[in-house]
Design a protein around this motif. Sequence first.
Motif, short mmCIF file in Angstrom:
data_model
loop_
_atom_site.label_atom_id
_atom_site.label_comp_id
_atom_site.label_asym_id
_atom_site.label_seq_id
_atom_site.Cartn_x
_atom_site.Cartn_y
_atom_site.Cartn_z
N ASP A 217 -6.73 1.35 15.82
CA ASP A 217 -6.15 -0.34 16.06
C ASP A 217 -5.44 -0.73 16.06
O ASP A 217 -6.14 -1.87 14.81
CB ASP A 217 -7.53 -1.00 17.11
N ASN B 124 -1.70 4.34 10.81
CA ASN B 124 -0.66 4.88 11.98
C ASN B 124 -0.06 3.38 12.30
O ASN B 124 -0.08 2.14 12.14
CB ASN B 124 -2.02 4.38 13.58
N GLY C 186 1.71 2.12 14.56
CA GLY C 186 0.93 0.84 15.97
C GLY C 186 -0.08 -0.24 14.44
O GLY C 186 0.07 -1.59 15.19
N ASP D 154 2.30 10.67 22.80
CA ASP D 154 1.53 10.05 23.10
C ASP D 154 1.29 8.62 23.56
O ASP D 154 0.35 7.49 23.37
CB ASP D 154 0.19 10.39 21.92
N THR E 201 2.04 5.90 21.12
CA THR E 201 1.28 5.96 20.28
C THR E 201 2.86 4.94 19.53
O THR E 201 3.70 5.73 19.62
CB THR E 201 0.37 5.92 19.51
N ASN F 64 -1.67 10.33 26.25
CA ASN F 64 -2.32 8.95 25.73
C ASN F 64 -2.93 10.28 24.11
O ASN F 64 -3.28 11.03 24.63
CB ASN F 64 -3.08 8.43 25.92
N ASP F 65 -3.77 8.29 23.40
CA ASP F 65 -3.89 9.26 22.15
C ASP F 65 -5.34 9.44 22.40
O ASP F 65 -6.33 9.81 21.69
CB ASP F 65 -3.88 8.57 20.88
#
Length: 378
Positions: free
Chosen positions: A84, A108, A110, A175, A177, A205-206
């Motif tokens: 996140d 990740n 993101g 997805d 992201t 989406n993930d």
Amino acid sequence: MPSKITMAPLALAALIATIGVHAHAAEQVVKIGVSGPLSGANAFAGKDNENGVRMAIEELNAQKIQVGANVLRFVLQSEDDAGDPKQGVTVAQKFADAGVKFVLGPYNSGVAIPASRVYNDSGILMSTVGTNPKITASGYATVFRIVASDTQVGASVAGYAAKELKIKNIGVIDDRTAFGQGIAMEFKRQAQQAGIKVAGHEFTNDKASDFAAILTALRAKKVDAIFYGGYAPQAAPMVRQMKQLGLNVPLLGGDTLCSPEMARLGGAAVGENVRCAQAGAIVARQPGGAAFLAGYKKRFGREPDVYAPSFYDQTKFIAQAIQSAKTVDAKAVGVAMHTISYQGVVGTYGYDPKGNLKKTAVTVYTFKNGALTPLASY
């Protein structure tokens, strides 16, 4: 009366010198942070990355590396960023407050993009496997991408699809992201340049598990293959649903599909119909690769996943750069890492001014009997 023990003057002098070195060599703690998803669907990857760093640290501490008058003791501090972005920034600040100067992760893209600013501002050296080109676009001097970027992976998969699979008409799913969208767009661009028609681009989406609607839409467009930009926890059920819908075409993807998790979650549906590209050469065929694989299995009781070898290598490279710079100052170590190279179990590490690898192989894999099997390297 016991006999008197005598010692030659030279031997005595050597002993005194040795005792003196150890007596005056203070211990200096070097904190190594790991930021990754230790909870959620990608926790398997986060733990694997952490294991790679842990194994490297244990080996480094056994070497008793000395810089100046100090013997270094590397200490692992691992934090869950849950994949996140907001939590990743919180973790970055936590590391800064704790005096961590070297961080492996985030996993990740993101998370890595916003966290990189905090790491840069805090004087922390960040080494990520995030592949989105935006991560190194800011030009932070202490941000390093330790694998191939989306541009490199996308080109390799597109070339493989055109030349080896003879794909003419492909569907793309991502997805949304930063990673999934980034690699899907790069693949799409490279595929079109290679003469492949992109029949449709669908989105998920993930957290999704039902892909029937978007797969049905692509089936209607008679695609020869599907490229998925996303992670294994979604790709595995996706390939099962492709079979259920009679969509018997290859599923292509990037490094996140090159995971044992694909076979574990997808079962019999995952086989030679899945093709993925992973940065780096084939570890088992590299100098030191077999020893790493055996050591990892002995230490953790399982085979490594996608990125444990890369995290292991970069931790060792940081230690080499510390010795080269003769300091644990992150900025000075970063300068050293831009000027020297390191031979790891994945390949040779050397960075350009933006922190991207100067050269890296990309290997295309498939699955045979549930095991990841290399097909070709580019």
